[in-house]
Structures are given as C-alpha cells and as structure tokens.
Scaffold this active site. Structure first.
Site: not given
Lengths: 432, 312
Positions: A161, A314, A333
């Site tokens: 990831d 996430d 992010g």
C-alpha cells in the site's frame, strides 16, 4: 469484572437484531438476554452487583468496528503517529481493531517488525492491531516477502500500500503464494506512469487550478489487471481505497463472474469531490485523489448494491509542516479514525445503507476478510462498540487523539459517534 | 473607482471594472517611460521585494524597472540566493521577508497556488508573477492592454491561443481575463496539450490550427518547451512547426489586421517562423514595452498611490 450493557438495540447482522442486554465477564460475552425473552430467563446475574452497569437505552450495540486500512506510522515515523496514539484515535472513533499498513520505517516485511507492532499494540492496551505485511521486501516490487513467517508472526494480509505492484508477474506470484497461507492480498491500484506527477484528480478543477491531474484510468486499469490475475490464479483479492466509477463497474462485473474480489472505499470518497481542493486545500490531497460527482455517486451505488464490501479510512496522519507547504509538495493523505463512523452513519440517514448494512461494512465484513471472529455469541471475546446515533459534535482537529491534524472535515457538524468502546471486555473509551 | 484589492493573485478574481481600472491606469503610466527623466516620486519610501523562485528574465526585469520608475525601493531575491536552499519552508521565508516590512511582495514560483498560501499569512500585498501552470495575471493584463491599445476594445474580438494550453499559466490567465472582457476565445494545439474540461471557461477548442485561426483578430502563440517531448506530448519540433507553427501562409487566412502575440521567449522556427515574429503583424515587442507600464499600474494601485498622489 462483570459488566452489563443493558437495553441497547443490539445489531449483529445475520445473527441478532433486537433490544437486548449483554453480560460481559472478564474478557468474554457470557450472556445475551433479548428483551422479549427477559421474563423467561433466569437472569442469573441479576442480583450480582455489576462493576459497570451501562445503560444503552436508545443506543446501538454492535460487534466492534474494524478499520482495515490504517497507517499507524510506527516504527519510524513516530512524529506523525505512534501505535498508541493511533489506537487511542481508533477506540475514540469506535474501532476495536485496525489493520496497520506496512509502509513504516523499516517496512513491515519481516516477522520482527510484525511482532514489534503487535507487542506495542498490546502494551498500549487499546484497539487490537492486525498488521498487514509487505507484498515485496522494502515495498520495492522486486520479490516476495516471507509470507509463511509473517503469517506466523501475526500478519493477516499483505499489501504494498502506497505503492502499486507494477510487475504483473510479481503480482501473480504474490497472489498464488499468499493463497497457501490464507493471507488476503490488498492491492493499491495505480498505474504510476498514467498517474505521473499528478497532484489531484484530472478534470475541470485541476485545469482551473493548474495542477497536474491523475486520470480515473490510472486506478481502474490496475483494478482490471488485478482482477485478471485473480481470475488466473483463482485466489482472493481485495481492492483498497476505490475512488472511481470505472473501478466500481469493473469490480461489480468481476463479482458477477464469480471472481473472489472484494473492495473497500473511504468516507472521503463518498462524502467529498475534487472541488474540496479549490483554494489549494492540502487537507483535501490524498492518493487516490478525490474524484468528480459522477464517481462519488458510483461509490454510493457500489456501497448500496454490495459491490463495495467495506468502509476503511486509509487513516494517514502527517505532521502539520508536511501539509503547510505548496500544494504539489504536500504529502498525500488525511486522518480518518475519529470521523469515519459519523460520516458513514450519514449513509444510513441518506438511505444508501440500512443500519445493519453499515455494520456489515464497518465490522463484520472486515473481520471476515482478515479471518477473525467478530460475532455476538456467548463465549466469544467481548469486542463491542456502543453507538449514539443522535449525538452531534463539531470536528475540532485540536482535540483529536491522533497526532495527525490533517482533515478536510475541520469545522463540520457531524452526527453520531461511539459512546463506548470495549476491547476484550475492557472499556477503552467512554464518550464524555 | 478606488482599487481595494490587497493582492493580485489571478484573473479569475478580478472584476471587469477592476481590470478596466488597471488597464486605464497602465495607459497613463506608459508616458513616464518616454520621458528623458523616467522617474516619478509616487512610491517613494515604499519597499517592493521581488521573490523569484524560478528563473525569469523579462518578467523580473519588467517588475524591477516598473518599481524604480515609481521611485520605490526594489530588492530582488532568487531561490538559489535565499535560505530556501538551506531547507527553509516558503512560508517561513516569506514571514521573514514580512518582518522587514515590505509593502509589496512579487512572487514567481514553480508550484501552482504558492501565492495564495503567502497572501493568507502576509500583511504585504502579494502579486503573482507566475505560479506553476496556474496563472500569470500581469502577463494577461499587459496582453489585454496591448490588444486594447491596437484594437480600441477587447469586446467581440476573435482571439486564438495556440500551443501548450495544458502547461501554460499565460493561457489560463488570458482565457479567464479575455472571456470576462467579452472576447471570443478559441484554443488550438496538439490534443495532448489541451487540458481536460477547458471548455468550462466558455471557450472553444479546435485542434485544427487552420480552422482555428481563420478570421482571427488576434493570434497568441505560446512557447513550446522542448523537454515536453520526453512526456510524449509531441513527436518533434519539426513536426510541431509543420502542424501547429505560425508561418506566413497561415497568417494570411486570419483577418487583414490580425495581431500576432507571444509572451516570450520565442522558439524561432518552432511555434513561429522568423518572418512572422519580425513581420508587420507582430506586436511582441509592444507587449514587452507595455509590461512595464502595466506593472507600474499594479504597484501604484496596490501601494495606495491612488489615494495620495495623482500622476496626471
């Protein structure tokens, strides 16, 4: 230690859906008393003084929520988040367990790192942490990590990831080899050449802002490749952070053909679109990027018709300085653990999911995918989340338990939150 | 009308009235550069910092000359001479500059949106002198000044912009400003260089250059960057010149009084032939001359000169 959770609406999809009392002794569920049965039961614990007698009237009591996509940053990036602060954020958000992604420093590609993460999590004594190990050593995409040993150490899945596995042959072998150890293969789907140096979704907004765009196809092309490899190897595949309409369509078709593919999306993909980036808001920068309204609608449809199996955040904490820079230099992010449940409960209010459908996607399905039990059955470990659907609050990142303050939802009025979180019979969070 | 904006960040946020005021002010400033003593005292005691984080010759020189002709103290720093090479963040560098009390900061930066970030933390006015692929408002304004000077008005003109629209901040600012002032804008160039959703600005895309420039009042050519070849945006300069380059034959299909513009620097023989660049329709050097006047107008309006002194 004897705890009663009384009078809550207990929802364990496929198992229970009624007002009931749950009695927890030490770390286990010892009795579930449905209100309709109340008169018939002996109520064995009735006269015993409870250490905690929790009134859950009007609240929802569910098997602990599991976030299967979290970056805890430890080891190596403790200035962004530690296992302890991440777990504190998790239980505050109602999560009894999280899956930690392997892009730490060092990368979780060895049993030592996996064991370190598990031991740190135990020491913190908050949420359970199920480590996801790297598909390839160092996330370099050049070989296979030692899945056998990683599984033994406690890894529940494998993923590179943050980076796609570009080499199709490696992806094939990873899926084949992981099957032997029942490790879920989680794919970060992205064609790095198509995504190029893109900083946001490609479209009208990126054109107006003069930012390099990432087309939808950069994701869907890899989703389609991995589905093809999954079909070839007759293994299982889980697609991480689905953001585009084309990906949803590809996954839907694959499922119809009987291919073992599952998928997750994150609250920001069904809540926001790329217009959140306007004014160069780095708190709306993530990878995959926020997409257009058509994609958001497709994600909602995918959640509703079962194409998308799970909601995962996430959760990607960063230091303030890593976001307070030029947009193209800002890191990707956002944090998600402390806003996920509220944003997801909106799906119920909008009629996209039933309440039990939501619990499936935030608790039951993630558990099934990573191979852990998470049912309200007498004798099972007591991992329980009590949800207050009506409690509303204003998102204030300064009060986050996560070290990350990077959220696009600051100032939002949200409704619904975890009133209490219990892990292995221990109350790890009570809403103030 | 009084100019009340603190910063000049983009064309998108300027109203028709504000654009008109800037252009009118620039028209009046132009004469100062024709005087034997090219200096007026209106910004005496004002401090202007040129912070160029990306290489630039004409834009930086133009801002510098503009500041000096208004008697402002103008200091120039570049990325390589600033603490940013030592790892200081842009915001920290800017805050340190601010601590020395400049009145205006002119920023050129490779990252789209960088001037916005600074305008939020600085009390000084910020002028965007080009941010990434986003906007270059002073260039668009000087282009509009030049068009207006030659044609009398921008309203109703057919203006064609040809080249790498996707990577051009000049194109974005001009598209935004020219459409606002009532021009019909057409963009042309290789399909690889037309960004997604550009029609949203209310313009037309025509990748056939011959069709695009037919009956044009103004043709604005953009610079082709050779390094884009490695991003597969076009096969070769040779082919680019052949299909999308402006030569005499192509110019002849436009209006008789067509204006040929280029923000510079020109790749002669690629996007434009010598004869066109130096030909009778070319107003490329007028753009450069007007650039000084336009930037004088921006300084004058931002530094509050309009409230104190009248140059007339």
């Amino acid at each position: 230690m004897l705890i009663r959770i009384k009078g809550g609406h207990v929802i364990d999809p496929g198992n229970l859906d009624s007002v009931a009392d749950i009695i927890v002794k030490d770390d286990r569920i010892v009795e579930i008393i449905k209100r309709s049965d109340a008169k018939r039961t002996t109520e064995s614990h009735r006269d015993v003084p409870y250490d905690h007698d929790i009134d859950a009237t009007g609240k929802i009591v569910v098997p602990g929520l599991i976030d299967m996509h979290v970056h805890l940053r430890e080891p190596g990036h403790e200035y962004k988040e530690t296992i302890e602060t991440g777990c504190r954020a998790a239980v505050t958000g109602g999560f009894t367990a999280v899956c930690s992604m392997p892009n730490t420093s060092p990368v979780n590609d060895s049993s030592q790192v996996t064991e370190f993460i598990i031991s740190k999590a135990k020491k913190a004594g908050l949420a359970r942490v199920y480590p996801v190990a790297a598909i390839s050593p160092g996330l370099q995409g050049k070989g296979l990590s030692e899945y056998g040993e990683l599984k033994q150490a406690g890894a529940v899945a494998i993923s590179d990831d943050g980076k796609p596995v570009v080499n199709s042959q490696l992806m094939r072998r990873a899926m084949e080899y992981a099957k032997r150890f029942n490790l879920l293969v989680i794919s970060h789907c992205e064609d790095p050449e198509l995504a190029s140096d893109g900083a946001m979704n490609e479209g009208i907004v990126s054109t107006r802002l003069g930012l390099a765009g990432i087309p939808n196809a950069a994701e869907s092309i890899m989703v389609m490749r991995d589905i093809a490899i999954c079909e070839l190897t007759k293994s299982s595949l889980h697609i991480a952070h689905v953001s585009t309409e084309e990906s949803v369509n590809a996954i839907r078709k694959a499922k119809k053909r009987g291919i073992h593919v599952s998928a997750e999306t994150a609250p920001h993909y069904f809540t926001l679109t790329d217009t959140a980036v306007l004014k160069y808001n780095t708190h709306a920068k993530m990878n995959p990027p926020l997409r257009g309204e058509k994609d958001r609608q497709a994600i909602l449809e995918g959640l509703s018709d079962g194409t998308i199996d799970a909601i995962a955040t996430d959760h990607a904490p960063h230091a303030v300085l890593e976001k307070k820079v030029e947009f193209d230099k800002a890191l990707n992010g956002i944090v998600g653990l402390e806003t996920s449940l509220s944003l997801s409960l909106d799906l119920v209010r909008q009629g996209v999911l039933s309440l039990s459908g939501l619990i499936e996607k935030m608790s039951k399905t993630p558990a099934r995918l990573i191979g852990v039990r998470n049912d309200f059955v007498v004798g099972n470990t007591a991992d329980i989340t009590i949800i207050d659907k009506e409690a509303s609050f204003t998102v204030n990142p300064d009060f986050f338990h996560s070290l990350g303050r990077n959220t696009p939802f600051a100032g939002w009025e949200l409704k619904g939150k975890a009133m209490l979180t219990m892990v292995g019979g221990k109350i790890v969070h009570i809403s103030s | 009308m009084q100019f009340v904006k603190k910063d000049i960040l983009d064309m998108a946020s300027l109203s028709v009235e504000e654009i008109t005021l800037i252009l009118d002010t620039a028209d009046r400033m132009k004469e100062i550069s024709e005087r034997p003593i090219k200096k007026v005292p209106v910004l005496r005691g004002k401090t202007i910092v040129l912070f160029f984080h990306e290489p630039s010759t004409r834009t930086k020189l133009s801002f510098d000359i503009a500041a000096k002709r208004l008697s402002a103290d103008c200091i120039s720093i570049t990325a390589s001479s600033s603490s940013m090479v030592k790892g200081e963040t842009l915001i920290d560098t800017a805050k340190n500059i601010e601590a020395m009390k400049p009145d205006i900061l002119v920023l050129r930066h490779a990252s789209s949106g960088a001037p916005y970030m600074l305008s939020k933390v600085l009390k000084a006015s910020v002028i965007n002198a080009g941010d990434g692929m986003h906007e270059h408002p002073s260039q668009a304004l000087l282009d509009m000044m030049t068009i207006r000077e030659k044609k009398g008005s921008i309203q109703g003109l057919r203006i064609v912009i040809v080249g790498d629209i996707a990577h051009s901040r000049v194109a974005r600012s001009n598209i935004s400003g020219l459409t606002k002032m009532g021009a019909e804008v057409i963009v042309s160039g290789p399909p690889t260089m037309i960004p997604s959703g550009i029609e949203d600005y209310g313009i037309t895309v025509n990748t056939n250059m011959e069709d695009a420039i037919a009956d044009a009042d103004v043709i604005m050519m953009l610079r082709i960057q050779k390094e884009r070849q490695t991003h597969f945006l076009f096969p070769s300069e040779r082919e680019y010149a052949k299909v999308f380059g402006l030569n005499r034959e192509r110019v002849s299909t436009a209006k008789k009084d067509v204006l040929i513009m280029h923000p510079g620097p020109i790749n002669r023989g690629v996007e434009m032939s010598h004869e066109v660049a130096d030909g009778p329709y070319s107003i490329i050097l007028d753009q450069v001359t007007n650039g000084v006047a336009l930037r004088m107008a921006l300084f004058y309006l931002l530094a509050g000169g309009a409230k104190n002194v009248d140059t007339d």
